[in-house]
Design a protein around this motif. Structure first.
Motif, PDB file in Angstrom:
ATOM      1  N   THR A 177      76.252  -7.789 -21.049  1.00  0.00           N
ATOM      2  CA  THR A 177      75.742  -9.191 -21.075  1.00  0.00           C
ATOM      3  C   THR A 177      74.561  -9.261 -21.114  1.00  0.00           C
ATOM      4  O   THR A 177      73.516  -8.568 -20.507  1.00  0.00           O
ATOM      5  N   ASP A 178      74.063 -10.216 -21.978  1.00  0.00           N
ATOM      6  CA  ASP A 178      72.542 -10.616 -22.158  1.00  0.00           C
ATOM      7  C   ASP A 178      72.431 -12.115 -21.796  1.00  0.00           C
ATOM      8  O   ASP A 178      73.090 -12.880 -22.107  1.00  0.00           O
ATOM      9  N   ASN A 179      71.322 -12.163 -21.009  1.00  0.00           N
ATOM     10  CA  ASN A 179      70.823 -13.646 -20.429  1.00  0.00           C
ATOM     11  C   ASN A 179      69.466 -13.933 -21.121  1.00  0.00           C
ATOM     12  O   ASN A 179      68.868 -13.069 -21.438  1.00  0.00           O
ATOM     13  N   GLY A 180      69.529 -15.419 -21.217  1.00  0.00           N
ATOM     14  CA  GLY A 180      68.329 -15.858 -21.746  1.00  0.00           C
ATOM     15  C   GLY A 180      68.143 -17.391 -21.576  1.00  0.00           C
ATOM     16  O   GLY A 180      68.819 -17.927 -20.833  1.00  0.00           O
ATOM     17  N   ILE A 181      67.605 -17.825 -22.763  1.00  0.00           N
ATOM     18  CA  ILE A 181      67.627 -19.410 -22.901  1.00  0.00           C
ATOM     19  C   ILE A 181      67.927 -19.760 -24.079  1.00  0.00           C
ATOM     20  O   ILE A 181      67.915 -18.707 -25.181  1.00  0.00           O
ATOM     21  N   TRP A 182      68.266 -20.817 -24.251  1.00  0.00           N
ATOM     22  CA  TRP A 182      68.530 -21.509 -25.749  1.00  0.00           C
ATOM     23  C   TRP A 182      68.065 -22.820 -25.943  1.00  0.00           C
ATOM     24  O   TRP A 182      67.640 -23.649 -25.028  1.00  0.00           O
ATOM     25  N   SER A 183      67.777 -23.222 -27.302  1.00  0.00           N
ATOM     26  CA  SER A 183      67.493 -24.544 -27.641  1.00  0.00           C
ATOM     27  C   SER A 183      68.041 -24.674 -29.088  1.00  0.00           C
ATOM     28  O   SER A 183      68.387 -23.754 -29.791  1.00  0.00           O
ATOM     29  N   ALA A 184      68.194 -26.121 -29.437  1.00  0.00           N
ATOM     30  CA  ALA A 184      68.512 -26.130 -30.886  1.00  0.00           C
ATOM     31  C   ALA A 184      68.091 -27.604 -31.177  1.00  0.00           C
ATOM     32  O   ALA A 184      67.752 -28.701 -30.569  1.00  0.00           O
ATOM     33  N   THR A 185      67.567 -27.392 -32.653  1.00  0.00           N
ATOM     34  CA  THR A 185      67.126 -28.544 -33.317  1.00  0.00           C
ATOM     35  C   THR A 185      67.613 -28.597 -34.540  1.00  0.00           C
ATOM     36  O   THR A 185      67.578 -27.582 -35.318  1.00  0.00           O
ATOM     37  N   GLY A 186      68.188 -29.920 -35.058  1.00  0.00           N
ATOM     38  CA  GLY A 186      68.840 -29.749 -36.212  1.00  0.00           C
ATOM     39  C   GLY A 186      69.701 -28.840 -36.351  1.00  0.00           C
ATOM     40  O   GLY A 186      70.780 -28.951 -35.433  1.00  0.00           O
ATOM     41  N   ASN A 187      69.998 -28.025 -37.574  1.00  0.00           N
ATOM     42  CA  ASN A 187      71.041 -27.195 -37.280  1.00  0.00           C
ATOM     43  C   ASN A 187      70.467 -25.697 -37.053  1.00  0.00           C
ATOM     44  O   ASN A 187      71.198 -24.835 -37.499  1.00  0.00           O
ATOM     45  N   LYS A 188      69.545 -25.562 -36.525  1.00  0.00           N
ATOM     46  CA  LYS A 188      68.741 -24.549 -35.916  1.00  0.00           C
ATOM     47  C   LYS A 188      69.186 -24.126 -34.275  1.00  0.00           C
ATOM     48  O   LYS A 188      68.792 -24.927 -33.616  1.00  0.00           O
ATOM     49  N   LEU A 189      69.641 -23.147 -34.039  1.00  0.00           N
ATOM     50  CA  LEU A 189      69.909 -22.580 -32.953  1.00  0.00           C
ATOM     51  C   LEU A 189      69.089 -21.495 -32.492  1.00  0.00           C
ATOM     52  O   LEU A 189      69.323 -20.398 -33.078  1.00  0.00           O
ATOM     53  N   THR A 190      68.260 -21.554 -31.399  1.00  0.00           N
ATOM     54  CA  THR A 190      67.292 -20.612 -30.784  1.00  0.00           C
ATOM     55  C   THR A 190      67.896 -19.868 -29.644  1.00  0.00           C
ATOM     56  O   THR A 190      68.010 -20.548 -28.637  1.00  0.00           O
ATOM     57  N   ILE A 191      68.128 -18.472 -29.738  1.00  0.00           N
ATOM     58  CA  ILE A 191      68.594 -17.735 -28.391  1.00  0.00           C
ATOM     59  C   ILE A 191      67.502 -17.017 -28.054  1.00  0.00           C
ATOM     60  O   ILE A 191      67.269 -15.989 -29.030  1.00  0.00           O
ATOM     61  N   ILE A 192      66.868 -16.928 -26.939  1.00  0.00           N
ATOM     62  CA  ILE A 192      65.724 -15.891 -26.511  1.00  0.00           C
ATOM     63  C   ILE A 192      66.477 -15.081 -25.574  1.00  0.00           C
ATOM     64  O   ILE A 192      66.712 -15.490 -24.237  1.00  0.00           O
ATOM     65  N   LYS A 193      66.822 -13.662 -25.795  1.00  0.00           N
ATOM     66  CA  LYS A 193      67.432 -12.981 -24.583  1.00  0.00           C
ATOM     67  C   LYS A 193      66.292 -12.089 -24.060  1.00  0.00           C
ATOM     68  O   LYS A 193      65.431 -11.826 -24.396  1.00  0.00           O
ATOM     69  N   GLU A 194      66.572 -12.133 -22.794  1.00  0.00           N
ATOM     70  CA  GLU A 194      65.453 -11.547 -21.633  1.00  0.00           C
ATOM     71  C   GLU A 194      65.360 -10.260 -21.734  1.00  0.00           C
ATOM     72  O   GLU A 194      66.527  -9.457 -22.298  1.00  0.00           O
ATOM     73  N   ALA A 195      64.335  -9.513 -21.483  1.00  0.00           N
ATOM     74  CA  ALA A 195      64.047  -8.070 -21.495  1.00  0.00           C
ATOM     75  C   ALA A 195      65.069  -7.540 -20.331  1.00  0.00           C
ATOM     76  O   ALA A 195      65.245  -7.993 -19.455  1.00  0.00           O
ATOM     77  N   LYS A 196      65.630  -6.351 -20.809  1.00  0.00           N
ATOM     78  CA  LYS A 196      66.226  -5.725 -19.823  1.00  0.00           C
ATOM     79  C   LYS A 196      66.411  -4.123 -19.626  1.00  0.00           C
ATOM     80  O   LYS A 196      65.954  -3.727 -20.790  1.00  0.00           O
ATOM     81  N   THR A 197      66.715  -3.409 -18.847  1.00  0.00           N
ATOM     82  CA  THR A 197      66.907  -1.910 -18.792  1.00  0.00           C
ATOM     83  C   THR A 197      68.231  -1.597 -18.177  1.00  0.00           C
ATOM     84  O   THR A 197      68.976  -2.256 -17.411  1.00  0.00           O
ATOM     85  N   TYR A 198      68.627  -0.682 -19.295  1.00  0.00           N
ATOM     86  CA  TYR A 198      70.183  -0.149 -19.287  1.00  0.00           C
ATOM     87  C   TYR A 198      69.861   1.208 -18.920  1.00  0.00           C
ATOM     88  O   TYR A 198      69.284   2.063 -19.299  1.00  0.00           O
ATOM     89  N   ILE A 199      70.609   1.709 -17.719  1.00  0.00           N
ATOM     90  CA  ILE A 199      70.865   2.962 -17.470  1.00  0.00           C
ATOM     91  C   ILE A 199      72.364   3.512 -17.289  1.00  0.00           C
ATOM     92  O   ILE A 199      73.208   2.761 -16.412  1.00  0.00           O
ATOM     93  N   ASP A 200      72.656   4.602 -18.034  1.00  0.00           N
ATOM     94  CA  ASP A 200      73.850   5.014 -18.022  1.00  0.00           C
ATOM     95  C   ASP A 200      73.794   6.693 -18.304  1.00  0.00           C
ATOM     96  O   ASP A 200      72.958   7.126 -19.089  1.00  0.00           O
ATOM     97  N   ASP A 201      74.454   7.409 -17.373  1.00  0.00           N
ATOM     98  CA  ASP A 201      74.422   8.873 -17.352  1.00  0.00           C
ATOM     99  C   ASP A 201      72.895   9.661 -17.576  1.00  0.00           C
ATOM    100  O   ASP A 201      72.731  10.353 -18.429  1.00  0.00           O
ATOM    101  N   ASN A 202      72.201   9.046 -16.707  1.00  0.00           N
ATOM    102  CA  ASN A 202      70.647   9.352 -16.484  1.00  0.00           C
ATOM    103  C   ASN A 202      70.127   9.243 -17.819  1.00  0.00           C
ATOM    104  O   ASN A 202      68.992   9.674 -17.843  1.00  0.00           O
ATOM    105  N   ILE A 203      70.363   8.231 -18.732  1.00  0.00           N
ATOM    106  CA  ILE A 203      69.619   7.764 -19.733  1.00  0.00           C
ATOM    107  C   ILE A 203      69.257   6.577 -19.562  1.00  0.00           C
ATOM    108  O   ILE A 203      69.941   5.475 -19.243  1.00  0.00           O
ATOM    109  N   THR A 204      67.876   6.004 -19.790  1.00  0.00           N
ATOM    110  CA  THR A 204      67.200   4.715 -19.434  1.00  0.00           C
ATOM    111  C   THR A 204      66.981   4.115 -20.771  1.00  0.00           C
ATOM    112  O   THR A 204      66.201   4.763 -21.772  1.00  0.00           O
ATOM    113  N   ILE A 205      67.272   3.113 -21.321  1.00  0.00           N
ATOM    114  CA  ILE A 205      67.173   2.420 -22.362  1.00  0.00           C
ATOM    115  C   ILE A 205      66.607   0.975 -21.883  1.00  0.00           C
ATOM    116  O   ILE A 205      67.082   0.134 -21.139  1.00  0.00           O
TER     117      ILE A 205
END
Length: 144
Positions: free
Chosen positions: A80-108
């Motif tokens: 899941t990615d969270n963030g904010i959205w807005s639309a103007t005309g036929n343009k949809l803007t999605i801004i995804k928040e920065a996040k850190t993903y940790i799996d099997d001692n790997i951090t992304i």
């Protein structure tokens, strides 16, 4: 004269307000149903959903401008990615928040990401259009 003025003030003061709250028609829960890619003389159509080979995609666009994009692989792995959205005309803007993903001692670390899509909305069908490297992709969603 005073009675007439008083009656006019009462009538004017009691009129109903005509301001209406308008909700953006994009607000809602959108389930991905299909991806169509056209490029290099080839058309590929991929079905999306819970019981498909490619899994599911759900976009939630809140009336408060908050967005949630959830992808679930066919093996049940969910992201899941969270963030904010807005639309103007036929343009949809999605801004995804920065996040850190940790799996099997790997951090992304993922940085904030802004994507602007062209879209069309026809009733309960939302289509998102992307063009990248000569390939036109349409993501088709249904309102839930």
């Amino acid at each position: 004269m005073k009675k007439l003025l008083l009656i006019l003030l009462l009538i004017v003061g009691c009129e109903e307000s005509t301001t209406e709250s308008s909700v953006d028609p994009l607000v809602g829960i959108w389930e991905g149903v299909e991806i169509t890619s056209v490029g290099n003389g080839t058309t590929i159509i991929i079905s999306l959903g819970e019981n498909t080979q490619f899994g599911s995609v759900t976009w939630i666009l809140g009336s408060d401008g908050v967005a949630s994009v959830t992808s679930t692989d066919s093996d049940g792995t969910e992201e899941t990615d969270n963030g904010i959205w807005s639309a103007t005309g036929n343009k949809l803007t999605i801004i995804k928040e920065a996040k850190t993903y940790i799996d099997d001692n790997i951090t992304i670390n993922y940085e904030e990401e802004t994507t602007i899509y062209d879209f069309s909305l026809n009733g309960d069908i939302l289509e998102i259009f992307e063009l990248e490297d000569g390939v036109e992709t349409t993501l088709k969603f249904e309102r839930k």
